[in-house]
Design a protein around this motif. Structure first.
Motif, mmCIF file in Angstrom:
data_model
loop_
_atom_site.group_PDB
_atom_site.id
_atom_site.type_symbol
_atom_site.label_atom_id
_atom_site.label_comp_id
_atom_site.label_asym_id
_atom_site.label_seq_id
_atom_site.Cartn_x
_atom_site.Cartn_y
_atom_site.Cartn_z
ATOM 1 N N LEU A 104 -59.379 -52.654 -8.095
ATOM 2 C CA LEU A 104 -59.626 -52.311 -7.184
ATOM 3 C C LEU A 104 -58.254 -52.177 -6.895
ATOM 4 O O LEU A 104 -56.695 -52.337 -6.053
ATOM 5 C CB LEU A 104 -59.931 -51.875 -6.654
ATOM 6 C CG LEU A 104 -59.880 -50.408 -5.289
ATOM 7 C CD1 LEU A 104 -60.433 -49.286 -6.033
ATOM 8 C CD2 LEU A 104 -61.344 -50.678 -4.430
ATOM 9 N N ASN A 105 -58.121 -53.644 -5.752
ATOM 10 C CA ASN A 105 -57.203 -54.946 -6.158
ATOM 11 C C ASN A 105 -55.520 -54.721 -6.637
ATOM 12 O O ASN A 105 -54.664 -54.913 -6.366
ATOM 13 C CB ASN A 105 -57.113 -55.819 -5.608
ATOM 14 C CG ASN A 105 -56.719 -57.458 -4.264
ATOM 15 O OD1 ASN A 105 -55.970 -56.299 -3.422
ATOM 16 N ND2 ASN A 105 -56.306 -58.450 -5.534
ATOM 17 N N GLU A 106 -56.013 -54.805 -7.609
ATOM 18 C CA GLU A 106 -54.627 -54.446 -9.204
ATOM 19 C C GLU A 106 -53.939 -53.456 -9.713
ATOM 20 O O GLU A 106 -53.358 -53.513 -10.427
ATOM 21 C CB GLU A 106 -55.728 -55.346 -10.166
ATOM 22 C CG GLU A 106 -55.272 -57.044 -9.831
ATOM 23 C CD GLU A 106 -54.340 -57.707 -9.404
ATOM 24 O OE1 GLU A 106 -53.443 -57.630 -9.841
ATOM 25 O OE2 GLU A 106 -54.609 -58.505 -7.985
ATOM 26 N N ILE A 107 -54.628 -52.446 -8.375
ATOM 27 C CA ILE A 107 -54.097 -50.924 -8.910
ATOM 28 C C ILE A 107 -52.703 -50.586 -8.823
ATOM 29 O O ILE A 107 -52.522 -50.988 -7.729
ATOM 30 C CB ILE A 107 -54.754 -49.341 -8.164
ATOM 31 C CG1 ILE A 107 -56.317 -49.843 -8.744
ATOM 32 C CG2 ILE A 107 -54.546 -48.343 -8.848
ATOM 33 C CD1 ILE A 107 -57.785 -48.930 -8.563
ATOM 34 N N GLU A 161 -54.622 -42.454 -7.303
ATOM 35 C CA GLU A 161 -55.973 -41.951 -6.051
ATOM 36 C C GLU A 161 -56.966 -41.797 -6.497
ATOM 37 O O GLU A 161 -57.910 -42.112 -6.267
ATOM 38 C CB GLU A 161 -55.401 -40.473 -5.265
ATOM 39 C CG GLU A 161 -56.295 -40.416 -3.996
ATOM 40 C CD GLU A 161 -55.772 -39.125 -3.303
ATOM 41 O OE1 GLU A 161 -55.782 -38.521 -2.715
ATOM 42 O OE2 GLU A 161 -54.084 -39.945 -2.640
ATOM 43 N N GLY A 162 -56.875 -41.297 -7.862
ATOM 44 C CA GLY A 162 -58.068 -40.688 -8.944
ATOM 45 C C GLY A 162 -58.879 -41.791 -9.210
ATOM 46 O O GLY A 162 -60.379 -41.662 -9.021
ATOM 47 N N PHE A 163 -58.247 -42.599 -9.751
ATOM 48 C CA PHE A 163 -58.328 -43.810 -9.902
ATOM 49 C C PHE A 163 -59.494 -44.793 -9.374
ATOM 50 O O PHE A 163 -60.110 -45.492 -9.305
ATOM 51 C CB PHE A 163 -57.407 -45.075 -11.241
ATOM 52 C CG PHE A 163 -58.219 -45.733 -11.963
ATOM 53 C CD1 PHE A 163 -58.544 -45.541 -13.349
ATOM 54 C CD2 PHE A 163 -57.398 -47.492 -11.434
ATOM 55 C CE1 PHE A 163 -59.334 -46.623 -14.116
ATOM 56 C CE2 PHE A 163 -58.191 -48.208 -12.358
ATOM 57 C CZ PHE A 163 -59.202 -47.831 -13.453
ATOM 58 N N ILE A 164 -58.454 -44.147 -7.874
ATOM 59 C CA ILE A 164 -58.808 -45.388 -6.676
ATOM 60 C C ILE A 164 -60.461 -45.104 -6.588
ATOM 61 O O ILE A 164 -61.577 -45.655 -5.993
ATOM 62 C CB ILE A 164 -58.011 -45.117 -5.405
ATOM 63 C CG1 ILE A 164 -57.328 -46.524 -6.041
ATOM 64 C CG2 ILE A 164 -58.826 -46.132 -4.901
ATOM 65 C CD1 ILE A 164 -56.090 -46.447 -4.995
ATOM 66 N N TYR A 165 -60.505 -43.531 -6.351
ATOM 67 C CA TYR A 165 -61.554 -43.314 -6.242
ATOM 68 C C TYR A 165 -63.114 -43.031 -7.166
ATOM 69 O O TYR A 165 -63.946 -43.420 -6.602
ATOM 70 C CB TYR A 165 -61.797 -41.725 -6.204
ATOM 71 C CG TYR A 165 -61.142 -41.006 -4.924
ATOM 72 C CD1 TYR A 165 -60.888 -41.669 -3.512
ATOM 73 C CD2 TYR A 165 -59.859 -40.003 -5.062
ATOM 74 C CE1 TYR A 165 -60.226 -41.517 -2.261
ATOM 75 C CE2 TYR A 165 -59.329 -39.235 -4.052
ATOM 76 C CZ TYR A 165 -59.753 -39.819 -2.393
ATOM 77 O OH TYR A 165 -59.006 -39.840 -1.036
ATOM 78 N N VAL A 166 -63.184 -43.308 -8.295
ATOM 79 C CA VAL A 166 -63.744 -44.001 -10.048
ATOM 80 C C VAL A 166 -64.042 -45.132 -9.485
ATOM 81 O O VAL A 166 -65.187 -45.442 -8.863
ATOM 82 C CB VAL A 166 -62.452 -43.489 -10.940
ATOM 83 C CG1 VAL A 166 -64.048 -43.808 -11.679
ATOM 84 C CG2 VAL A 166 -63.121 -42.130 -10.536
ATOM 85 N N ILE A 167 -62.935 -45.656 -8.932
ATOM 86 C CA ILE A 167 -63.761 -47.377 -9.233
ATOM 87 C C ILE A 167 -64.089 -47.600 -7.396
ATOM 88 O O ILE A 167 -65.318 -48.741 -7.589
ATOM 89 C CB ILE A 167 -62.128 -48.518 -8.799
ATOM 90 C CG1 ILE A 167 -61.229 -48.486 -10.390
ATOM 91 C CG2 ILE A 167 -62.466 -49.803 -9.288
ATOM 92 C CD1 ILE A 167 -62.285 -48.580 -11.531
ATOM 93 N N SER A 168 -64.082 -46.961 -6.356
ATOM 94 C CA SER A 168 -64.092 -47.079 -5.639
ATOM 95 C C SER A 168 -65.849 -46.419 -4.713
ATOM 96 O O SER A 168 -66.951 -47.167 -5.241
ATOM 97 C CB SER A 168 -63.635 -46.600 -3.898
ATOM 98 O OG SER A 168 -62.490 -47.181 -4.381
ATOM 99 N N VAL A 185 -67.319 -57.742 -8.056
ATOM 100 C CA VAL A 185 -66.525 -58.970 -8.363
ATOM 101 C C VAL A 185 -65.880 -57.977 -9.407
ATOM 102 O O VAL A 185 -63.666 -58.426 -8.707
ATOM 103 C CB VAL A 185 -66.725 -60.425 -8.793
ATOM 104 C CG1 VAL A 185 -64.964 -61.134 -9.104
ATOM 105 C CG2 VAL A 185 -67.791 -61.191 -7.728
ATOM 106 N N ALA A 186 -65.832 -57.272 -9.984
ATOM 107 C CA ALA A 186 -65.030 -57.419 -11.150
ATOM 108 C C ALA A 186 -64.313 -55.844 -10.757
ATOM 109 O O ALA A 186 -62.871 -55.275 -11.109
ATOM 110 C CB ALA A 186 -65.661 -56.694 -11.886
#
Length: 184
Positions: free
Chosen positions: A36-39, A55-62, A30-31
């Protein structure tokens, strides 16, 4: 082989550990989904760098979200294996936990040795962090040994319930089928 884990029956301790892992994985899922939704793009750096950073942050969180979901699935398998007394459902948890503990041990050894070599240039807290991580790893290894002992108990009881017939008995059961096909 252990008979108890933290002075508790192995089945009870295994269920408790797997349910705690399920709850923890759900919270992380959930966190990470919320994060990921709030980036949003970062406004104080250039536009190209902002998109690359985002994009890098999205990859790490994914990646973290994927790990949390896999841990959720593996923990569900563990609790089902304990409840239904199926030893093969323990294997994903045992394999993944073994890999994590092995990698964590090697990484911690590397960090501990490098902090001892670089102790003159650092603040000196790194060996203390490594010792704390060794304690956590020892705790994880103890839990792993307890779940492995439970795996062996369930495997033994499963083999007692469903013993394998010897080869002669297994092939003898098919002879009536062969005779019925010959009659046709």
């Amino acid at each position: 082989m252990l008979n108890s884990l933290f002075c508790v029956n192995l089945r009870t301790a295994g269920k408790t550990i797997s349910w705690i892992s399920i709850v923890f994985s759900l919270i992380l899922t959930v966190a990470f989904s919320f994060i990921l939704n709030e980036i949003k793009p970062v406004s104080y750096i250039s536009l190209e760098d902002s998109y690359a950073l985002r994009e890098g942050f999205i990859y790490v969180i994914s990646f973290c979200l994927t790990i949390a979901l896999l841990n959720l699935l593996i923990s569900i398998f563990l609790v089902l294996g304990i409840i239904k007394e199926r030893h093969l459902l323990f294997l994903p948890w045992l394999i993944c936990s073994g890999i994590v503990l092995t990698l964590g041990t090697f990484l911690n050894l590397f960090c501990f040795i490098s902090s001892l070599v670089l102790i003159n240039t650092s603040r000196g807290y790194e060996p203390l962090y490594s010792i704390c991580i060794f304690i956590v790893l020892a705790f994880g290894i103890y839990i792993y040994c307890g779940i492995y002992s439970l795996y062996k108990q369930v495997e033994y009881s499963y083999k007692q319930k469903y013993p394998l017939n010897n080869r002669m008995d297994a092939t003898a059961g098919y002879s009536h089928l062969e005779k019925s096909f010959v009659r046709l």
